[in-house]
Design an enzyme around this catalytic site. Structure first.
Site, mmCIF file in Angstrom:
data_model
loop_
_atom_site.group_PDB
_atom_site.id
_atom_site.type_symbol
_atom_site.label_atom_id
_atom_site.label_comp_id
_atom_site.label_asym_id
_atom_site.label_seq_id
_atom_site.Cartn_x
_atom_site.Cartn_y
_atom_site.Cartn_z
ATOM 1 N N GLU A 1 -11.190 -10.898 -0.656
ATOM 2 C CA GLU A 1 -10.865 -10.089 0.511
ATOM 3 C C GLU A 1 -12.133 -9.510 1.133
ATOM 4 O OE1 GLU A 1 -6.573 -8.572 0.488
ATOM 5 O OE2 GLU A 1 -7.726 -7.150 -0.686
ATOM 6 N N SER B 1 -6.181 -9.402 7.002
ATOM 7 C CA SER B 1 -5.604 -9.689 8.321
ATOM 8 C C SER B 1 -4.791 -10.983 8.390
ATOM 9 C CB SER B 1 -6.699 -9.692 9.394
ATOM 10 O OG SER B 1 -7.231 -8.386 9.535
ATOM 11 N N LYS C 1 0.830 -1.214 0.000
ATOM 12 C CA LYS C 1 0.000 0.000 0.000
ATOM 13 C C LYS C 1 0.866 1.268 0.000
ATOM 14 C CE LYS C 1 -3.541 -2.761 2.198
ATOM 15 N NZ LYS C 1 -4.709 -2.856 3.051
ATOM 16 N N HIS D 1 -8.878 -3.317 -5.766
ATOM 17 C CA HIS D 1 -8.781 -3.435 -4.311
ATOM 18 C C HIS D 1 -9.904 -2.608 -3.668
ATOM 19 C CE1 HIS D 1 -7.317 -3.075 -0.234
ATOM 20 N NE2 HIS D 1 -6.571 -4.147 -0.478
ATOM 21 N N GLY E 1 -7.276 -5.224 7.553
ATOM 22 C CA GLY E 1 -6.678 -4.352 8.559
ATOM 23 C C GLY E 1 -7.385 -4.347 9.905
ATOM 24 N N GLY F 1 -1.357 -7.577 3.561
ATOM 25 C CA GLY F 1 -1.156 -6.139 3.670
ATOM 26 C C GLY F 1 -0.185 -5.811 4.790
HETATM 27 P P1 PGA Z 1 -4.280 -6.539 5.636
HETATM 28 O O1 PGA Z 1 -4.580 -6.011 4.152
HETATM 29 O O2 PGA Z 1 -3.452 -7.802 5.492
HETATM 30 O O3 PGA Z 1 -3.533 -5.438 6.289
HETATM 31 O O4 PGA Z 1 -5.611 -6.832 6.264
HETATM 32 C C1 PGA Z 1 -4.862 -6.901 3.116
HETATM 33 C C2 PGA Z 1 -5.153 -6.147 1.849
HETATM 34 O O5 PGA Z 1 -5.755 -5.065 1.916
HETATM 35 O O6 PGA Z 1 -4.788 -6.599 0.759
#
Ligand code: PGA
Length: 237
Positions: A156, A198, A10, A86, A162, A219
């Site tokens: 996702e 996550s 990101k 995304h 997150g 992420g």
């Molecule tokens: P995260 O993000 O692993 O921080 O939950 C995953 C993503 O948005 O691809």
């Protein structure tokens, strides 16, 4: 089954941190890892000969679109992967399924491997609309696309990104199966499906038991080399 771990970094890390990050992967076997750093850092990952992906590109072919990067420019750098659709792009940059469809077509014309992200909100989930919403994102995102050989789907759940919240293994298995069946119904083909939301080095052991997944989109945990390495080593050996 071929497996990959996609590091969605990101809009994180400053340049000195990127240098430290790259140092941590020196002499490490990164095969199976796809690094998706902020675009301006991509050349440094390419110079290290790592497999890389871009997090987004323009919905236009080329020309007077200040600040944008085209799919053909991406390919001209030998970047092989692209994350498209995304949920953060859908939410904060108002990307609709129609825009996502345009981007995917441009990416495929340029031989990019597209990681198409789909997922439901908590509200959809609580109203038992998950499959319905995923189906819409698949059908509209892939509208008029005939060849899906270069498409990978990342499932996702938006409520999981997150947040530390994760569906059960059974839920992920069933949803992955639904996605695969939808693609099979439309294209008569199997497709790679990744799970994202996550994923950490602490839950990867449990998640690794889901046997219809082709890998994970990571992420937050991908920003820490030791965590990303542990995740990779649990899935790819
Ligand atoms: P995260 O993000 O692993 O921080 O939950 C995953 C993503 O948005 O691809």
């Amino acid at each position: 089954m071929e497996k990959i771990i996609v590091a969605n970094m990101k809009m994180n890390l400053h340049f000195d941190e990127v240098n430290n990050y790259l140092n941590e992967f020196k002499n490490y076997n990164t095969s199976g890892l796809v690094f998706c750093p902020t675009s301006i850092y991509l050349p440094y990952f390419l110079n290290s000969n790592y497999e890389v992906g871009i997090q987004n590109y323009a919905m236009y072919e080329n020309g007077a679109y200040t600040g944008e990067i085209s799919a053909s420019q991406v390919k001209s750098m030998n970047i092989n992967y692209a994350i498209i659709g995304h949920s953060e792009r859908r939410e904060y940059f108002e990307e609709t399924d129609n825009i996502i469809n345009k981007k995917i077509k441009l990416g495929l014309e340029n031989n990019l491997k597209i990681i198409l992200c789909i997922g439901e909100t908590l509200n959809h989930k609580e109203n038992n609309q998950t499959n319905e919403i995923l189906k819409k994102q698949i059908v509209e995102g892939l509208k008029d696309i005939k060849d899906i050989n270069n498409i990978i789907i990342a499932y996702e759940p938006i409520w999981s990104i997150g947040t530390g919240l994760i569906p059960t293994n059974d839920e992920i298995y069933d949803t992955t199966n639904f996605i695969k069946e939808e693609i099979n119904r439309l294209y008569n083909k199997d497709i790679m499906v990744l799970y994202g939301g996550s994923v950490t080095d602490e839950n990867i052991n449990v998640l690794s038991e889901i046997n219809n997944l082709s890998g994970f989109l990571v992420g937050g945990a991908s920003l820490k080399p030791d965590k990303l390495k542990r995740i990779k080593e649990t899935i790819i050996y």
